[in-house]
Design a protein around this motif. Structure first.
Motif, PDB file in Angstrom:
ATOM      1  N   SER A 160       0.825  -1.201   0.000  1.00  0.00           N
ATOM      2  CA  SER A 160       0.000   0.000   0.000  1.00  0.00           C
ATOM      3  C   SER A 160       0.863   1.256   0.000  1.00  0.00           C
ATOM      4  O   SER A 160       0.529   2.256  -0.650  1.00  0.00           O
ATOM      5  N   LEU A 161       1.984   1.215   0.705  1.00  0.00           N
ATOM      6  CA  LEU A 161       2.899   2.357   0.750  1.00  0.00           C
ATOM      7  C   LEU A 161       3.758   2.440  -0.510  1.00  0.00           C
ATOM      8  O   LEU A 161       4.100   3.527  -0.961  1.00  0.00           O
ATOM      9  N   SER A 162       4.102   1.289  -1.086  1.00  0.00           N
ATOM     10  CA  SER A 162       5.009   1.258  -2.231  1.00  0.00           C
ATOM     11  C   SER A 162       4.316   1.586  -3.548  1.00  0.00           C
ATOM     12  O   SER A 162       4.944   2.082  -4.477  1.00  0.00           O
ATOM     13  N   PHE A 163       3.025   1.290  -3.657  1.00  0.00           N
ATOM     14  CA  PHE A 163       2.287   1.519  -4.902  1.00  0.00           C
ATOM     15  C   PHE A 163       1.076   2.420  -4.631  1.00  0.00           C
ATOM     16  O   PHE A 163      -0.068   1.990  -4.710  1.00  0.00           O
ATOM     17  N   PRO A 164       1.313   3.696  -4.318  1.00  0.00           N
ATOM     18  CA  PRO A 164       0.220   4.569  -3.870  1.00  0.00           C
ATOM     19  C   PRO A 164      -0.850   4.817  -4.915  1.00  0.00           C
ATOM     20  O   PRO A 164      -1.990   5.107  -4.566  1.00  0.00           O
ATOM     21  N   TYR A 165      -0.526   4.703  -6.203  1.00  0.00           N
ATOM     22  CA  TYR A 165      -1.514   4.954  -7.235  1.00  0.00           C
ATOM     23  C   TYR A 165      -2.263   3.687  -7.645  1.00  0.00           C
ATOM     24  O   TYR A 165      -3.252   3.767  -8.368  1.00  0.00           O
ATOM     25  N   ASP A 166      -1.792   2.553  -7.217  1.00  0.00           N
ATOM     26  CA  ASP A 166      -2.442   1.283  -7.554  1.00  0.00           C
ATOM     27  C   ASP A 166      -2.499   0.390  -6.317  1.00  0.00           C
ATOM     28  O   ASP A 166      -2.453  -0.827  -6.430  1.00  0.00           O
ATOM     29  N   ARG A 167      -2.607   1.012  -5.151  1.00  0.00           N
ATOM     30  CA  ARG A 167      -2.496   0.249  -3.913  1.00  0.00           C
ATOM     31  C   ARG A 167      -3.630  -0.753  -3.761  1.00  0.00           C
ATOM     32  O   ARG A 167      -3.410  -1.882  -3.308  1.00  0.00           O
ATOM     33  N   ALA A 168      -4.848  -0.401  -4.145  1.00  0.00           N
ATOM     34  CA  ALA A 168      -5.958  -1.337  -3.999  1.00  0.00           C
ATOM     35  C   ALA A 168      -5.818  -2.511  -4.966  1.00  0.00           C
ATOM     36  O   ALA A 168      -6.193  -3.638  -4.640  1.00  0.00           O
ATOM     37  N   SER A 169      -5.279  -2.253  -6.159  1.00  0.00           N
ATOM     38  CA  SER A 169      -5.077  -3.338  -7.128  1.00  0.00           C
ATOM     39  C   SER A 169      -4.078  -4.358  -6.601  1.00  0.00           C
ATOM     40  O   SER A 169      -4.304  -5.564  -6.689  1.00  0.00           O
ATOM     41  N   VAL A 170      -2.971  -3.859  -6.041  1.00  0.00           N
ATOM     42  CA  VAL A 170      -1.943  -4.765  -5.527  1.00  0.00           C
ATOM     43  C   VAL A 170      -2.437  -5.490  -4.276  1.00  0.00           C
ATOM     44  O   VAL A 170      -2.301  -6.711  -4.157  1.00  0.00           O
ATOM     45  N   ASN A 175     -17.874   4.197  -1.173  1.00  0.00           N
ATOM     46  CA  ASN A 175     -19.025   3.664  -1.888  1.00  0.00           C
ATOM     47  C   ASN A 175     -18.942   2.143  -1.997  1.00  0.00           C
ATOM     48  O   ASN A 175     -19.957   1.439  -1.914  1.00  0.00           O
ATOM     49  N   TRP A 176     -17.727   1.650  -2.152  1.00  0.00           N
ATOM     50  CA  TRP A 176     -17.550   0.185  -2.201  1.00  0.00           C
ATOM     51  C   TRP A 176     -17.870  -0.445  -0.846  1.00  0.00           C
ATOM     52  O   TRP A 176     -18.398  -1.559  -0.787  1.00  0.00           O
ATOM     53  N   VAL A 177     -17.558   0.270   0.232  1.00  0.00           N
ATOM     54  CA  VAL A 177     -17.923  -0.249   1.553  1.00  0.00           C
ATOM     55  C   VAL A 177     -19.439  -0.344   1.673  1.00  0.00           C
ATOM     56  O   VAL A 177     -19.976  -1.301   2.255  1.00  0.00           O
ATOM     57  N   GLN A 178     -20.159   0.612   1.102  1.00  0.00           N
ATOM     58  CA  GLN A 178     -21.618   0.544   1.103  1.00  0.00           C
ATOM     59  C   GLN A 178     -22.117  -0.677   0.331  1.00  0.00           C
ATOM     60  O   GLN A 178     -23.025  -1.380   0.780  1.00  0.00           O
ATOM     61  N   VAL A 179     -21.519  -0.926  -0.827  1.00  0.00           N
ATOM     62  CA  VAL A 179     -21.897  -2.109  -1.618  1.00  0.00           C
ATOM     63  C   VAL A 179     -21.622  -3.387  -0.828  1.00  0.00           C
ATOM     64  O   VAL A 179     -22.426  -4.331  -0.827  1.00  0.00           O
ATOM     65  N   VAL A 180     -20.485  -3.410  -0.165  1.00  0.00           N
ATOM     66  CA  VAL A 180     -20.111  -4.579   0.632  1.00  0.00           C
ATOM     67  C   VAL A 180     -21.148  -4.867   1.711  1.00  0.00           C
ATOM     68  O   VAL A 180     -21.562  -6.019   1.908  1.00  0.00           O
ATOM     69  N   ALA A 202     -21.926 -13.569   0.233  1.00  0.00           N
ATOM     70  CA  ALA A 202     -21.087 -13.485   1.427  1.00  0.00           C
ATOM     71  C   ALA A 202     -19.609 -13.479   1.038  1.00  0.00           C
ATOM     72  O   ALA A 202     -18.799 -12.734   1.611  1.00  0.00           O
ATOM     73  N   GLY A 203     -19.251 -14.311   0.062  1.00  0.00           N
ATOM     74  CA  GLY A 203     -17.866 -14.322  -0.413  1.00  0.00           C
ATOM     75  C   GLY A 203     -17.463 -12.996  -1.022  1.00  0.00           C
ATOM     76  O   GLY A 203     -16.352 -12.510  -0.811  1.00  0.00           O
ATOM     77  N   PHE A 204     -18.396 -12.389  -1.780  1.00  0.00           N
ATOM     78  CA  PHE A 204     -18.106 -11.088  -2.395  1.00  0.00           C
ATOM     79  C   PHE A 204     -17.877 -10.026  -1.325  1.00  0.00           C
ATOM     80  O   PHE A 204     -16.889  -9.281  -1.369  1.00  0.00           O
ATOM     81  N   SER A 205     -18.799  -9.915  -0.375  1.00  0.00           N
ATOM     82  CA  SER A 205     -18.674  -8.870   0.649  1.00  0.00           C
ATOM     83  C   SER A 205     -17.442  -9.088   1.512  1.00  0.00           C
ATOM     84  O   SER A 205     -16.717  -8.135   1.846  1.00  0.00           O
ATOM     85  N   PHE A 206     -17.179 -10.338   1.866  1.00  0.00           N
ATOM     86  CA  PHE A 206     -16.024 -10.677   2.693  1.00  0.00           C
ATOM     87  C   PHE A 206     -14.727 -10.309   1.983  1.00  0.00           C
ATOM     88  O   PHE A 206     -13.842  -9.668   2.564  1.00  0.00           O
ATOM     89  N   GLY A 207     -14.616 -10.696   0.711  1.00  0.00           N
ATOM     90  CA  GLY A 207     -13.387 -10.435  -0.029  1.00  0.00           C
ATOM     91  C   GLY A 207     -13.183  -8.976  -0.373  1.00  0.00           C
ATOM     92  O   GLY A 207     -12.081  -8.431  -0.216  1.00  0.00           O
ATOM     93  N   ALA A 208     -14.256  -8.305  -0.842  1.00  0.00           N
ATOM     94  CA  ALA A 208     -14.118  -6.910  -1.262  1.00  0.00           C
ATOM     95  C   ALA A 208     -13.732  -6.013  -0.094  1.00  0.00           C
ATOM     96  O   ALA A 208     -12.929  -5.083  -0.253  1.00  0.00           O
ATOM     97  N   PHE A 209     -14.295  -6.270   1.087  1.00  0.00           N
ATOM     98  CA  PHE A 209     -13.953  -5.422   2.229  1.00  0.00           C
ATOM     99  C   PHE A 209     -12.491  -5.584   2.612  1.00  0.00           C
ATOM    100  O   PHE A 209     -11.823  -4.610   2.999  1.00  0.00           O
ATOM    101  N   TYR A 210     -11.970  -6.807   2.498  1.00  0.00           N
ATOM    102  CA  TYR A 210     -10.558  -7.034   2.797  1.00  0.00           C
ATOM    103  C   TYR A 210      -9.663  -6.186   1.899  1.00  0.00           C
ATOM    104  O   TYR A 210      -8.575  -5.748   2.307  1.00  0.00           O
ATOM    105  N   THR A 211     -10.096  -5.964   0.664  1.00  0.00           N
ATOM    106  CA  THR A 211      -9.291  -5.184  -0.269  1.00  0.00           C
ATOM    107  C   THR A 211      -9.307  -3.704   0.061  1.00  0.00           C
ATOM    108  O   THR A 211      -8.266  -3.043   0.059  1.00  0.00           O
ATOM    109  N   VAL A 212     -10.482  -3.145   0.347  1.00  0.00           N
ATOM    110  CA  VAL A 212     -10.583  -1.692   0.508  1.00  0.00           C
ATOM    111  C   VAL A 212     -10.158  -1.205   1.887  1.00  0.00           C
ATOM    112  O   VAL A 212      -9.784  -0.039   2.039  1.00  0.00           O
TER     113      VAL A 212
END
Length: 417
Positions: free
Chosen positions: A40-50, A283-288, A314-324
């Motif tokens: 997250s610190l090393s790739f600030p412009y793509d931190r969520a992707s990594v 907004n993604w947290v709201q979707v989650v 449940a898998g979607f919400s569980f996984g997506a929240f871990y990312t954001v």
């Protein structure tokens, strides 16, 4: 030792508890959290992707152990359990320690700008290799559940081979940088560096200030409910489908949860980076939270098809929240107390496991089972998941409040927090 008769029952339980503690510490605290923070610190412009890809691999690999157990270790008399636990312990701790040796945050350089064509090709190759793993586990689990195939060592070794395929990305040409932008080059001009404001110590919020803010506790509550409901679903799938009279679908449900969780982590990571100005991480947290609420409500119905859809959500919400959650904490509070704040946030997971998985579900399950050893029928988990649906609904309100509070404070570019 755990399954043998060489020690008393209390000793075996104590050893199993210590082993679980060590395995959880090595895989989550030593490797997972630290790697995600560094990236997250090393790739600030793509931190969520990594971070999303890293979390996706964690989710996808969860289905591997179910296949390995059936294909390589499961024995009718339970004698394969010690070998299975030994293999898990060796891989968990060994890989964690080896991976931490070269771990460091990238210096300010061209490497910290947005991903270029070379990086995107490597990311695409990694993504394709990762997707193959949960797909294989879902197909194998489905075929095993309906008796089309029987567990064989070949299935286990094939799963291990697919698991290590992402390492082939190391054979691809590494990204190239201009000489003036090379890491460590003192002649690089300040304009060529892509150092986001969020990664400067001057913009950081101390831990003592962060923990006293409402935003911190809104995030804690959302994490508590989403993690607790997700783990409650995933860890009880065998009992859920057994109570519904369809235990053969448990393995498939576990694989579906792992596949959906893995895919959502990677997809949401990329989308939250690329379209941050139109759809923020909040907004993604709201979707989650909406998906979490729907998943628990569907599982509470006791209908097989509804439960299957609920497992996917449940898998979607569980996984997506871990990312954001990782980039959100990084961008709100900055790098100075990143570790302290994130670790305190993640500590809510332990309370969720205790209060929801250990106490809440056990209470309603035992109550529905009465004096029977195994509960059967839709009432075994109905009240539990109704309560969880209400909690997830409350977390949606918390997510809406968080989004409204941070709307003016967070920039459209996630790298300029």
């Amino acid at each position: 030792v755990v399954s043998g008769e060489s020690a008393s029952r209390d000793v075996r339980i104590a050893l199993a508890a210590v082993g679980s503690l060590c395995a959880g510490y090595s895989s989550v605290c030593l490797l997972d959290n630290i790697v995600c923070m560094v990236c997250s610190l090393s790739f600030p412009y793509d931190r969520a992707s990594v971070v999303g890809y890293l979390k996706a691999m964690v989710g996808a690999s969860g289905g591997v152990w179910a296949v390995l157990w059936k294909a390589l270790f499961q024995q009718a008399d339970g004698s394969g359990l010690p070998q299975f636990l030994a293999a898990m312990a060796a891989l968990s701790l060994g890989v964690s320690l080896l991976a931490l040796i070269p771990m460091e945050t990238l210096p300010e350089s061209r490497a910290r700008s947005r991903f270029g064509a070379d990086e995107k090709r490597r990311y695409g190759a990694l993504s394709l290799a990762m997707i193959a793993l949960p797909l294989f586990n879902v197909v194998v689990s489905y075929l095993l559940s309906n008796g089309t195939i029987q567990p064989t060592p070949a299935l286990g070794f094939a799963d291990i081979a697919i698991l290590v395929v992402p390492l082939l990305v190391l054979l691809l040409p590494p990204p190239t940088f201009n000489n003036e932008d090379a890491p460590g080059n003192q002649s690089a001009s300040p304009a060529s560096l892509s150092t986001p404001l969020a990664d400067s110590a001057s913009s950081s919020i101390p831990f003592s200030v962060a923990i006293g803010g409402l935003d911190f506790w809104l995030l804690v509550f959302v994490q508590f409910t989403i993690f607790g409901s997700g783990v409650a679903t995933n860890q009880n799938l065998a009992l859920i489908f057994e109570s519904l009279g369809s235990p053969e679908f448990a393995g498939l449900a576990v694989a579906l949860f792992a596949m959906t969780s893995a895919a959502s982590r990677m997809v949401v990571g990329v989308l939250s980076d690329q379209y941050a100005s139109k759809f923020t991480r909040f907004n993604w947290v709201q979707v989650v939270t909406v998906c979490g609420t729907c998943s628990q409500a569907l599982i509470s119905t006791g209908n097989l098809m509804a439960c299957a859809i609920g497992v996917v959500l449940a898998g979607f919400s569980f996984g997506a929240f871990y990312t954001v959650i990782v980039p959100i904490v990084n961008e709100i509070y900055g790098p100075e107390a990143f570790g302290e704040i994130l670790a305190t946030q993640l500590a809510s997971q332990a309370f969720a496991s205790l209060l929801i998985c250990k106490l809440l579900l056990s209470f309603f399950y035992s109550r529905a089972a009465a004096d029977a050893a195994v509960c059967t029928g839709v009432d075994c988990f109905r009240l539990s998941f109704i309560v969880l649906a209400v909690m997830c609904g409350a977390s949606f309100l918390a997510a809406c409040s968080l989004e409204r509070r941070r709307r003016a404070a967070m920039p459209s570019d996630p790298a300029k927090g």
